[in-house]
Design a protein around this motif. Sequence first.
Motif: not given
Length: 274
Positions: A38-44, A182-188
């Motif tokens: 649940n750490s944005g795996t699909h998204w990344l 994950y939070e850094d991926t959301l930001k940039d």
Amino acid sequence: MSQTLPAAYRARVSNDNWHNYSVLRHGAFDGMLVTSKNSGTHWLKYMLAIAIADTHGIERPKYFSENAVRPYIGWPKDKPVFPQIPRLAFSHTIPHRLADWGWARRLASLPPYVLAVRHPMAILASHHAKWEYDIQVDWMTYLEGDPAGKQYRCDIYWLARFWNRWGDVRHDAPGLILNVHYEDTLKDARAVLEAVAEHWSLDLAPDAIDAALAAGTKSEMANHTDPEAEPNVLQNRKTSLEELFTGPAMDLYRKQVRTLFRHDLGYDLLTPPA
């Protein structure tokens, strides 16, 4: 500290540390993506797959689901589908103690790792919201966790085992692991994709990264939902972390973290993420 830990947890830790040999398969790859759940795996993975596909002029994945992305970033047991692209794989694995030792890492030819994680509070909240229909327990019961690691796909005990083992490896071989929040991926997200590409020597084309960012918005990903994949991936959790982690829930969480976690992986584990 070990004597204060539940016996079932200590047994599970021992089993993970000494009987999980999956890390030995990793030497066949040019890069490994290891993610907490649940750490944005699909998204990344989906953004990386789009960027790789466009860079190499091959078809894009039809969906963002795990199976659709496997030809680009697969499981360690998968055979190559596109021989012209770098061999990449992903896993939620907790590594064998062999990964702690330089001679063993060299012998196994371990590749560069991207360790993608999220604040544990957000992981627990997200996991409970996603799987509540299946696990059918209330929030406080879930937050207590299962020391034996049998009741839940992910809980505080699983996170501690994952955090501690990969924290150990990162401490011993910092250059081997790129830690991605994950939070850094959301930001940039662009900066994260570029950092991953550099770590894995992917040489992604700039316009391919642009395309990946456009494809990776939640609204665009909703248009590429696999009808045969697991439900509720693009969830919108309705209860905030501030509401979930209050009073007894926060007290329990902090007690568990202080007892179980040896590494923070760059987070203030005791405070909700900003």
